[in-house]
Design a protein around this motif. Structure first.
Motif, PDB file in Angstrom:
ATOM      1  N   TYR A   1       0.819  -1.209   0.000  1.00 35.09           N
ATOM      2  CA  TYR A   1       0.000   0.000   0.000  1.00 35.09           C
ATOM      3  C   TYR A   1       0.855   1.262   0.000  1.00 35.09           C
TER       4      TYR A   1
ATOM      5  N   VAL B   1       2.541   1.889  -3.355  1.00 33.96           N
ATOM      6  CA  VAL B   1       1.611   2.359  -4.383  1.00 33.96           C
ATOM      7  C   VAL B   1       1.346   3.844  -4.193  1.00 33.96           C
ATOM      8  N   MET B   2       1.075   4.269  -2.966  1.00 37.02           N
ATOM      9  CA  MET B   2       0.776   5.663  -2.707  1.00 37.02           C
ATOM     10  C   MET B   2       1.983   6.554  -2.976  1.00 37.02           C
TER      11      MET B   2
ATOM     12  N   ALA C   1       2.754   6.077  -7.131  1.00 33.82           N
ATOM     13  CA  ALA C   1       1.730   6.319  -8.142  1.00 33.82           C
ATOM     14  C   ALA C   1       1.796   7.703  -8.777  1.00 33.82           C
TER      15      ALA C   1
ATOM     16  N   ASN D   1      -2.902   5.658  -9.880  1.00 35.32           N
ATOM     17  CA  ASN D   1      -3.099   4.802  -8.710  1.00 35.32           C
ATOM     18  C   ASN D   1      -3.484   3.374  -9.077  1.00 35.32           C
TER      19      ASN D   1
ATOM     20  N   SER E   1      -4.284   6.117 -14.239  1.00 39.19           N
ATOM     21  CA  SER E   1      -5.495   6.455 -13.490  1.00 39.19           C
ATOM     22  C   SER E   1      -6.607   6.764 -14.478  1.00 39.19           C
TER      23      SER E   1
ATOM     24  N   SER F   1     -10.652   5.896  -7.399  1.00 42.69           N
ATOM     25  CA  SER F   1      -9.623   6.414  -6.510  1.00 42.69           C
ATOM     26  C   SER F   1      -9.193   5.329  -5.537  1.00 42.69           C
TER      27      SER F   1
ATOM     28  N   ALA G   1      -5.852   3.161  -3.391  1.00 42.85           N
ATOM     29  CA  ALA G   1      -4.674   2.370  -3.748  1.00 42.85           C
ATOM     30  C   ALA G   1      -5.052   0.903  -3.930  1.00 42.85           C
TER      31      ALA G   1
END
Length: 245
Positions: A99, A102-103, A106, A112, A140, A145, A147
């Motif tokens: 997580y 990814v955040m 991204a 994301n 995206s 929205s 992750a």
């Protein structure tokens, strides 16, 4: 006084225990290696400590699991340590960046949603060798929205006309079998293979999910088949279909 982080750790322990019980890896009254005593021996080092496990599982009891035994749980049952210790990710992991990665990555990489060249096969069978190598990029789209979103390209016609050969599906991994809703579409990753199908749960006499029935939309050409549920089975709810790639 018990620290708040220990209370949260114990809450995650209860979640994981319930999921292991749902998977059939723990059977409280079992005498063949899966009972509460067996679980206590693997986690606490003594099969006579089943009463302590029950105390951990009781939200009204002041006793909480500690970090040492939580790590033992991760080792013995393949639990995601990032989830168990830090509360990040899912209990049994996601075969994708964590997580926080990814955040963090991204925005730099463009979105994301992680697109993988691993193909989700809308067919009946496929060799695991077909997607042992994959490349990942991020993108995206409006309206999606958060992750831990994963996108797979589709290969095959068994989900036509609902999902077409050459489409892409965007999926979000679900945390366990308890989240499955019969007759919804999921990407199922199991035994080195990946399918996109309608899914129905198959349970045993105790109500535990032991197998998944995978059903094609194109039922005239593709028969349903059943896959067993194992510790490495991953399920992704299909949340969006994209055509004309």
């Amino acid at each position: 006084m018990i620290r708040e982080d220990r209370r949260q750790l114990n809450e995650r322990f209860i979640t994981v225990f319930n999921m292991l019980e749902e998977r059939g890896e723990i059977v409280k009254n079992d005498r063949n290696g899966k009972g509460m005593g067996d679980f206590a021996e693997r986690i606490l080092g003594n099969r006579a400590y089943g009463h302590i496990i029950r105390a951990f599982l009781n939200p009204d009891d002041k006793r909480c699991i500690d970090y040492r035994h939580a790590r033992a749980l991760c080792r013995e049952y393949g639990v995601n340590e990032s989830y168990m210790i830090d509360g990040e990710g899912e209990p049994f992991g996601l075969e994708a960046p964590k997580y926080d990665q990814v955040m963090e990555d991204a925005p730099r990489m463009g979105g994301n949603i992680m697109f993988t060249t691993t193909e989700a096969f809308a067919g009946s069978t496929v060799s695991a060798e077909s997607f042992t190598k994959e490349e990942n990029t991020f993108f995206s789209i409006p309206g999606l929205s958060g992750a831990s979103l994963v996108a797979f390209p589709i290969n095959g016609n068994s989900m036509e006309p609902v999902i077409l050969d050459g489409d892409m599906v965007i999926c979000r991994e679900i945390s366990g079998l308890h989240e499955i809703r019969d007759n919804k579409i999921y990407a199922v990753k199991n035994n080195g293979q990946l399918w996109v199908k309608y899914v129905q749960r198959v349970t045993d006499s105790r109500g535990r999910v032991t197998h998944l029935k995978l059903i094609s939309a194109n039922h005239l050409e593709h028969d349903p088949f059943v896959e067993d549920v194992g510790p490495y089975t991953r399920l992704y709810e299909v949340v969006r279909r994209i055509s004309d790639l």
